[in-house]
Write a protein that holds these residues in place. Structure first.
Motif, PDB file in Angstrom:
ATOM      1  N   GLY A 181      28.678  43.239  34.135  1.00  0.00           N
ATOM      2  CA  GLY A 181      28.198  42.367  33.074  1.00  0.00           C
ATOM      3  C   GLY A 181      28.914  41.043  32.989  1.00  0.00           C
ATOM      4  N   ASP A 182      29.783  40.754  33.951  1.00  0.00           N
ATOM      5  CA  ASP A 182      30.549  39.507  33.945  1.00  0.00           C
ATOM      6  C   ASP A 182      30.561  38.882  35.329  1.00  0.00           C
ATOM      7  OD1 ASP A 182      31.859  39.497  31.259  1.00  0.00           O
ATOM      8  OD2 ASP A 182      32.776  41.335  32.011  1.00  0.00           O
ATOM      9  N   PHE A 183      30.860  37.596  35.320  1.00  0.00           N
ATOM     10  CA  PHE A 183      31.170  36.878  36.550  1.00  0.00           C
ATOM     11  C   PHE A 183      32.641  36.506  36.464  1.00  0.00           C
ATOM     12  CE2 PHE A 183      26.642  36.516  36.495  1.00  0.00           C
ATOM     13  CZ  PHE A 183      26.258  36.412  37.821  1.00  0.00           C
ATOM     14  N   LEU A 184      33.384  36.750  37.536  1.00  0.00           N
ATOM     15  CA  LEU A 184      34.804  36.403  37.579  1.00  0.00           C
ATOM     16  C   LEU A 184      35.043  35.407  38.701  1.00  0.00           C
ATOM     17  CD1 LEU A 184      36.579  39.864  37.112  1.00  0.00           C
ATOM     18  CD2 LEU A 184      36.221  38.079  35.394  1.00  0.00           C
ATOM     19  N   TYR A 185      35.920  34.450  38.421  1.00  0.00           N
ATOM     20  CA  TYR A 185      36.317  33.479  39.431  1.00  0.00           C
ATOM     21  C   TYR A 185      37.380  34.099  40.337  1.00  0.00           C
ATOM     22  CZ  TYR A 185      33.702  29.938  36.967  1.00  0.00           C
ATOM     23  OH  TYR A 185      32.679  29.220  36.399  1.00  0.00           O
TER      24      TYR A 185
ATOM     25  N   PRO B 157      31.956  31.685  40.959  1.00  0.00           N
ATOM     26  CA  PRO B 157      32.135  32.970  40.269  1.00  0.00           C
ATOM     27  C   PRO B 157      31.392  34.097  40.994  1.00  0.00           C
ATOM     28  CG  PRO B 157      30.565  31.599  39.097  1.00  0.00           C
ATOM     29  CD  PRO B 157      31.076  30.784  40.248  1.00  0.00           C
ATOM     30  N   PHE B 158      31.964  35.295  40.919  1.00  0.00           N
ATOM     31  CA  PHE B 158      31.378  36.465  41.571  1.00  0.00           C
ATOM     32  C   PHE B 158      30.948  37.484  40.513  1.00  0.00           C
ATOM     33  CE2 PHE B 158      33.909  34.567  44.874  1.00  0.00           C
ATOM     34  CZ  PHE B 158      33.130  34.728  46.001  1.00  0.00           C
ATOM     35  N   ASP B 159      29.795  38.079  40.747  1.00  0.00           N
ATOM     36  CA  ASP B 159      29.260  39.099  39.846  1.00  0.00           C
ATOM     37  C   ASP B 159      30.017  40.398  40.085  1.00  0.00           C
ATOM     38  OD1 ASP B 159      27.774  40.856  38.316  1.00  0.00           O
ATOM     39  OD2 ASP B 159      25.859  40.373  39.267  1.00  0.00           O
ATOM     40  N   THR B 160      30.663  40.904  39.053  1.00  0.00           N
ATOM     41  CA  THR B 160      31.426  42.146  39.186  1.00  0.00           C
ATOM     42  C   THR B 160      30.531  43.379  39.101  1.00  0.00           C
ATOM     43  OG1 THR B 160      31.812  42.303  36.807  1.00  0.00           O
ATOM     44  CG2 THR B 160      33.460  41.102  38.111  1.00  0.00           C
ATOM     45  N   GLY B 161      29.278  43.162  38.658  1.00  0.00           N
ATOM     46  CA  GLY B 161      28.396  44.301  38.429  1.00  0.00           C
ATOM     47  C   GLY B 161      28.730  45.000  37.118  1.00  0.00           C
TER      48      GLY B 161
ATOM     49  N   ASN C 255      41.984  37.416  41.824  1.00  0.00           N
ATOM     50  CA  ASN C 255      43.299  37.460  42.463  1.00  0.00           C
ATOM     51  C   ASN C 255      44.371  37.931  41.485  1.00  0.00           C
ATOM     52  OD1 ASN C 255      42.262  36.608  44.915  1.00  0.00           O
ATOM     53  ND2 ASN C 255      42.647  34.459  44.501  1.00  0.00           N
ATOM     54  N   MET C 256      44.241  37.566  40.219  1.00  0.00           N
ATOM     55  CA  MET C 256      45.175  38.020  39.192  1.00  0.00           C
ATOM     56  C   MET C 256      45.051  39.538  39.024  1.00  0.00           C
ATOM     57  SD  MET C 256      47.449  36.538  37.120  1.00  0.00           S
ATOM     58  CE  MET C 256      46.907  34.834  37.019  1.00  0.00           C
ATOM     59  N   ILE C 257      43.819  40.024  38.982  1.00  0.00           N
ATOM     60  CA  ILE C 257      43.572  41.464  38.880  1.00  0.00           C
ATOM     61  C   ILE C 257      44.174  42.184  40.081  1.00  0.00           C
ATOM     62  CG2 ILE C 257      41.705  43.197  39.065  1.00  0.00           C
ATOM     63  CD1 ILE C 257      40.060  41.368  37.171  1.00  0.00           C
ATOM     64  N   GLU C 258      43.982  41.622  41.265  1.00  0.00           N
ATOM     65  CA  GLU C 258      44.521  42.221  42.482  1.00  0.00           C
ATOM     66  C   GLU C 258      46.055  42.274  42.440  1.00  0.00           C
ATOM     67  OE1 GLU C 258      44.588  41.536  47.320  1.00  0.00           O
ATOM     68  OE2 GLU C 258      43.625  40.056  46.046  1.00  0.00           O
TER      69      GLU C 258
ATOM     70  N   TYR D 279      36.802  26.168  51.499  1.00  0.00           N
ATOM     71  CA  TYR D 279      37.646  27.124  50.793  1.00  0.00           C
ATOM     72  C   TYR D 279      37.681  26.793  49.301  1.00  0.00           C
ATOM     73  CZ  TYR D 279      41.501  30.137  49.560  1.00  0.00           C
ATOM     74  OH  TYR D 279      42.263  31.108  48.957  1.00  0.00           O
ATOM     75  N   ASN D 280      37.825  25.520  48.973  1.00  0.00           N
ATOM     76  CA  ASN D 280      37.841  25.109  47.569  1.00  0.00           C
ATOM     77  C   ASN D 280      36.519  25.425  46.876  1.00  0.00           C
ATOM     78  OD1 ASN D 280      40.484  24.198  47.562  1.00  0.00           O
ATOM     79  ND2 ASN D 280      39.917  22.109  48.095  1.00  0.00           N
ATOM     80  N   LYS D 281      35.423  25.244  47.594  1.00  0.00           N
ATOM     81  CA  LYS D 281      34.100  25.573  47.056  1.00  0.00           C
ATOM     82  C   LYS D 281      34.021  27.079  46.752  1.00  0.00           C
ATOM     83  CE  LYS D 281      29.310  25.240  48.622  1.00  0.00           C
ATOM     84  NZ  LYS D 281      28.478  24.778  49.727  1.00  0.00           N
TER      85      LYS D 281
END
Length: 160
Positions: A36-40, A30-34, A45-48, A23-25
């Motif tokens: 142009g950025d990668f978000l952790y 980071p995830f590709d949002t499609g 979760n903050m966006i959600e 889970y920590n891994k």
């Protein structure tokens, strides 16, 4: 505790440690949002939380996540710089700063929700052959383990 009981507890503790490590891994990946950025995950979760109404101010987000104002402010600042959120003073209370998603933030939210939907569907398929009673027992076991660990995570005396 006899040797058999000890081995059971040791095996359970090792399995829990593996789960926590995985889970920590995942939380650090980071995830590709499609877009142009990668978000952790912490940023997603903050966006959600903002989109789902769990927090429109730094204080509300602190309370929701159980983290410091500094941690929330740092994440919000990153999201502002990258165009996912904006801040605006409340028209009702000039001291209050409201945090809202931009169009880019809403798109990231939608993609994050789709990711979770796919993950949940996969988990549902995984659990399909397991009786509800066994799943309920597993959840009950998790609650017991969580409460047990919680006792030790709140100890005043940290010596071993």
């Amino acid at each position: 505790m006899n040797n058999n009981e000890y081995l059971i507890v040791l095996e359970l503790r090792n399995q829990i440690a593996k789960l926590v490590n995985q889970y920590n891994k995942l939380e650090k990946m980071p995830f590709d949002t499609g877009l142009g950025d990668f978000l952790y995950p912490s940023e997603l979760n903050m966006i959600e939380a903002i989109q789902s109404g769990k927090g429109k101010t730094v204080t509300e987000l602190c309370e929701h996540f159980g983290i410091t104002k500094g941690a929330v402010s740092q994440t919000i600042s990153k999201l502002i710089k990258r165009g996912y959120v904006s801040k605006e003073r409340s028209i009702h209370n000039r001291k209050e700063v409201l945090i809202e998603l931009t169009e880019k933030g809403k798109t990231a939210f939608d993609r994050h929700e789709e990711f979770h939907r796919q993950m949940d569907e996969s988990m549902t398929q995984l659990l399909q052959g397991i009786q509800k009673e066994k799943i309920d027992n597993f959840k009950q076991m998790l609650d017991l383990v969580i409460n047990h660990i919680d006792k030790y995570s709140n100890l005043k005396d940290k010596r071993i």
